[in-house]
Scaffold this motif. Sequence first.
Motif, PDB file in Angstrom:
ATOM      1  N   UNK A 219       0.838  -1.209   0.000  1.00 21.50           N
ATOM      2  CA  UNK A 219       0.000   0.000   0.000  1.00 21.50           C
ATOM      3  C   UNK A 219       0.866   1.249   0.000  1.00 21.50           C
ATOM      4  N   UNK A 220       0.263   2.377  -0.376  1.00 21.65           N
ATOM      5  CA  UNK A 220       0.990   3.649  -0.388  1.00 21.65           C
ATOM      6  C   UNK A 220       0.128   4.775   0.151  1.00 21.65           C
ATOM      7  N   UNK A 221       0.752   5.905   0.448  1.00 22.36           N
ATOM      8  CA  UNK A 221      -0.007   7.069   0.952  1.00 22.36           C
ATOM      9  C   UNK A 221       0.666   8.352   0.484  1.00 22.36           C
ATOM     10  N   UNK A 222      -0.179   9.316   0.106  1.00 23.42           N
ATOM     11  CA  UNK A 222       0.295  10.665  -0.215  1.00 23.42           C
ATOM     12  C   UNK A 222      -0.274  11.576   0.867  1.00 23.42           C
ATOM     13  N   UNK A 223       0.528  12.489   1.394  1.00 23.01           N
ATOM     14  CA  UNK A 223       0.000  13.472   2.344  1.00 23.01           C
ATOM     15  C   UNK A 223       0.273  14.867   1.800  1.00 23.01           C
ATOM     16  N   UNK A 224      -0.773  15.707   1.799  1.00 25.86           N
ATOM     17  CA  UNK A 224      -0.641  17.083   1.298  1.00 25.86           C
ATOM     18  C   UNK A 224      -1.093  18.066   2.383  1.00 25.86           C
ATOM     19  N   UNK A 225      -0.761  19.338   2.162  1.00 21.24           N
ATOM     20  CA  UNK A 225      -0.999  20.353   3.193  1.00 21.24           C
ATOM     21  C   UNK A 225      -2.266  21.161   2.993  1.00 21.24           C
ATOM     22  N   UNK A 226      -2.783  21.214   1.749  1.00 23.72           N
ATOM     23  CA  UNK A 226      -3.883  22.139   1.506  1.00 23.72           C
ATOM     24  C   UNK A 226      -5.016  21.483   0.716  1.00 23.72           C
ATOM     25  N   UNK A 227      -6.200  22.085   0.863  1.00 25.03           N
ATOM     26  CA  UNK A 227      -7.425  21.533   0.291  1.00 25.03           C
ATOM     27  C   UNK A 227      -7.401  21.530  -1.243  1.00 25.03           C
ATOM     28  N   UNK A 228      -6.791  22.566  -1.801  1.00 29.60           N
ATOM     29  CA  UNK A 228      -6.771  22.688  -3.263  1.00 29.60           C
ATOM     30  C   UNK A 228      -5.969  21.543  -3.898  1.00 29.60           C
ATOM     31  N   UNK A 231      -7.876  18.300  -3.484  1.00 24.66           N
ATOM     32  CA  UNK A 231      -9.005  18.165  -4.404  1.00 24.66           C
ATOM     33  C   UNK A 231      -8.554  17.741  -5.796  1.00 24.66           C
ATOM     34  N   UNK A 232      -7.509  18.414  -6.305  1.00 29.34           N
ATOM     35  CA  UNK A 232      -7.077  18.082  -7.667  1.00 29.34           C
ATOM     36  C   UNK A 232      -6.385  16.719  -7.699  1.00 29.34           C
ATOM     37  N   UNK A 233      -5.668  16.385  -6.608  1.00 32.73           N
ATOM     38  CA  UNK A 233      -4.983  15.078  -6.557  1.00 32.73           C
ATOM     39  C   UNK A 233      -6.007  13.948  -6.424  1.00 32.73           C
ATOM     40  N   UNK A 234      -7.071  14.188  -5.654  1.00 35.93           N
ATOM     41  CA  UNK A 234      -8.109  13.164  -5.477  1.00 35.93           C
ATOM     42  C   UNK A 234      -8.765  12.846  -6.825  1.00 35.93           C
ATOM     43  N   UNK A 235      -8.986  13.891  -7.629  1.00 36.96           N
ATOM     44  CA  UNK A 235      -9.577  13.674  -8.958  1.00 36.96           C
ATOM     45  C   UNK A 235      -8.661  12.791  -9.809  1.00 36.96           C
ATOM     46  N   UNK A 236      -7.360  13.119  -9.794  1.00 33.25           N
ATOM     47  CA  UNK A 236      -6.402  12.322 -10.585  1.00 33.25           C
ATOM     48  C   UNK A 236      -6.385  10.877 -10.081  1.00 33.25           C
ATOM     49  N   UNK A 237      -6.350  10.706  -8.759  1.00 37.41           N
ATOM     50  CA  UNK A 237      -6.300   9.346  -8.201  1.00 37.41           C
ATOM     51  C   UNK A 237      -7.547   8.559  -8.601  1.00 37.41           C
ATOM     52  N   UNK A 238      -8.704   9.211  -8.566  1.00 36.51           N
ATOM     53  CA  UNK A 238      -9.941   8.544  -8.990  1.00 36.51           C
ATOM     54  C   UNK A 238      -9.841   8.105 -10.448  1.00 36.51           C
ATOM     55  N   UNK A 239      -9.195   8.944 -11.265  1.00 37.29           N
ATOM     56  CA  UNK A 239      -9.122   8.632 -12.685  1.00 37.29           C
ATOM     57  C   UNK A 239      -8.048   7.589 -12.997  1.00 37.29           C
ATOM     58  N   UNK A 240      -6.867   7.729 -12.386  1.00 39.23           N
ATOM     59  CA  UNK A 240      -5.837   6.708 -12.666  1.00 39.23           C
ATOM     60  C   UNK A 240      -6.147   5.418 -11.910  1.00 39.23           C
ATOM     61  N   UNK A 241      -6.861   5.540 -10.795  1.00 44.97           N
ATOM     62  CA  UNK A 241      -7.482   4.361 -10.190  1.00 44.97           C
ATOM     63  C   UNK A 241      -6.660   3.561  -9.202  1.00 44.97           C
ATOM     64  N   UNK A 242      -5.431   3.953  -8.916  1.00 47.42           N
ATOM     65  CA  UNK A 242      -4.599   3.117  -8.038  1.00 47.42           C
ATOM     66  C   UNK A 242      -4.892   3.317  -6.568  1.00 47.42           C
ATOM     67  N   UNK A 243      -6.139   3.079  -6.167  1.00 49.32           N
ATOM     68  CA  UNK A 243      -6.508   3.329  -4.759  1.00 49.32           C
ATOM     69  C   UNK A 243      -6.254   2.101  -3.883  1.00 49.32           C
ATOM     70  N   UNK A 244      -6.058   2.359  -2.603  1.00 50.15           N
ATOM     71  CA  UNK A 244      -5.964   1.292  -1.602  1.00 50.15           C
ATOM     72  C   UNK A 244      -7.369   0.702  -1.423  1.00 50.15           C
TER      73      UNK A 244
END
Length: 394
Positions: A219-228, A231-244
């Motif tokens: 498994x992997x994890x990305x941690x970010x500091x801000x909402x913006x 939001x944009x990273x969550x969209x990319x993750x949903x599209x590329x699909x490599x979720x835990x």
Amino acid sequence: MSLSDDLSQESACIHAGEVHDQFGAVVPPIYQTSTFRFRDTEHGAALFAGAEEGYIYTRMLNPTIQACENAVAILEGGAYGLGCASGMAAINTIFVHGLRVGDHVVCSDSVYGPTHTLLRTVFSKWGIESTFVDTSDSTAVERSMRPETRMVFVESPGNPTLVISDIERCATIAHAHDAVMVVDNTFMSPILQQPLALGADIVVHSMTKFLNGHADVVAGMIVVKDKETYGSMRKILNQVGGVIDPFNSFLVHRGIKTLALRMERHCTNAMKVAEYLERHEKVVRVYYPGLPSHPQYAVAQKQHKGPGGMITFELKGGLEAGKTMMNNVRLCHLAVSLGGVESLIQHPASMTHACLTKDEREKAHITDGMVRLSVGIENADELIADLAQAMSNI
Ligand code: LCS
């Protein structure tokens, strides 16, 4: 995500990401479902439009995954986590999110082999160039920056050489050039190093390692500091699909409860083993952040809360001596991966870093004679006895 900011890491390991469900469950339940029922069509449409908060589909968000994401985000001092199917899925998501045609990346030369290969063989096909540089040398980082550099990717300590980069300095250079600073914190865990507090924008983990700690999850994890960014990273993750998935999230979250405790033992064990190896007549060189002989010992003292569980060393007699040792361990396992409760030994040049060319390995100071040891939480004297008997065969 709520937990008081001044809570210690030890307590955060136990409580970060806890949920408050209708049954009062103390442990976050495993929501092993791919999809979530809508009350009616209006509810479904409102969720999709973002007008209402809630769960739609597990690739998009799931409560068990979110609990684990919150836990790691809190431990890293970040705002949001994004759980990924592997450390490589997380790294790929960061690259896909942050880079476009014509961009340039400055990356540590001593990184996990597939990170190097992903940039060199996949992103290069899309017109994204990378420069691999010794990021422990901040003047070399500065020299590698170009007008089109959009990302500085640092793995520190680096796999497998344990070279240490000054994260604060690298972040200053990255920001002066409008580049995003990413740190792979896999080798340290948030207990021993918090890159966001040192100026990094994004932290990434292979949770396969110390965070989970029990060698039973990828498994992997990305941690970010801000909402913006989130939001944009969550969209990319949903599209590329490599979720835990929910079950692995549950296992990692459970593993995190003992993270502080485990890291303490990894550090004391590894320190004893490193000191033993450094004294051994058949050992030429030991790379361990806790030894004053480490080339970046001063940076380690400043940046780490402990020296970690990873040791790399070279034996007199090079590769052949290393092979003899690795073929004779009994308590340690001869296996790749790291950060689990069990000690693992492996040969970087023919295993984890075999995907680099010999030239690339030499440039990153990864020698054929290097042996990498992930020190587990077994009894330290028994580990040392095992290494001693394995080396007696050389
Ligand atoms: N980052 C670092 C620093 C790693 O060591 C690894 C895996 C990854 C990212 C990728 O994570 P994964 O996709 O495997 O979860 N390192 C490994 C190693 O040294 N031996 O086997 C795997």
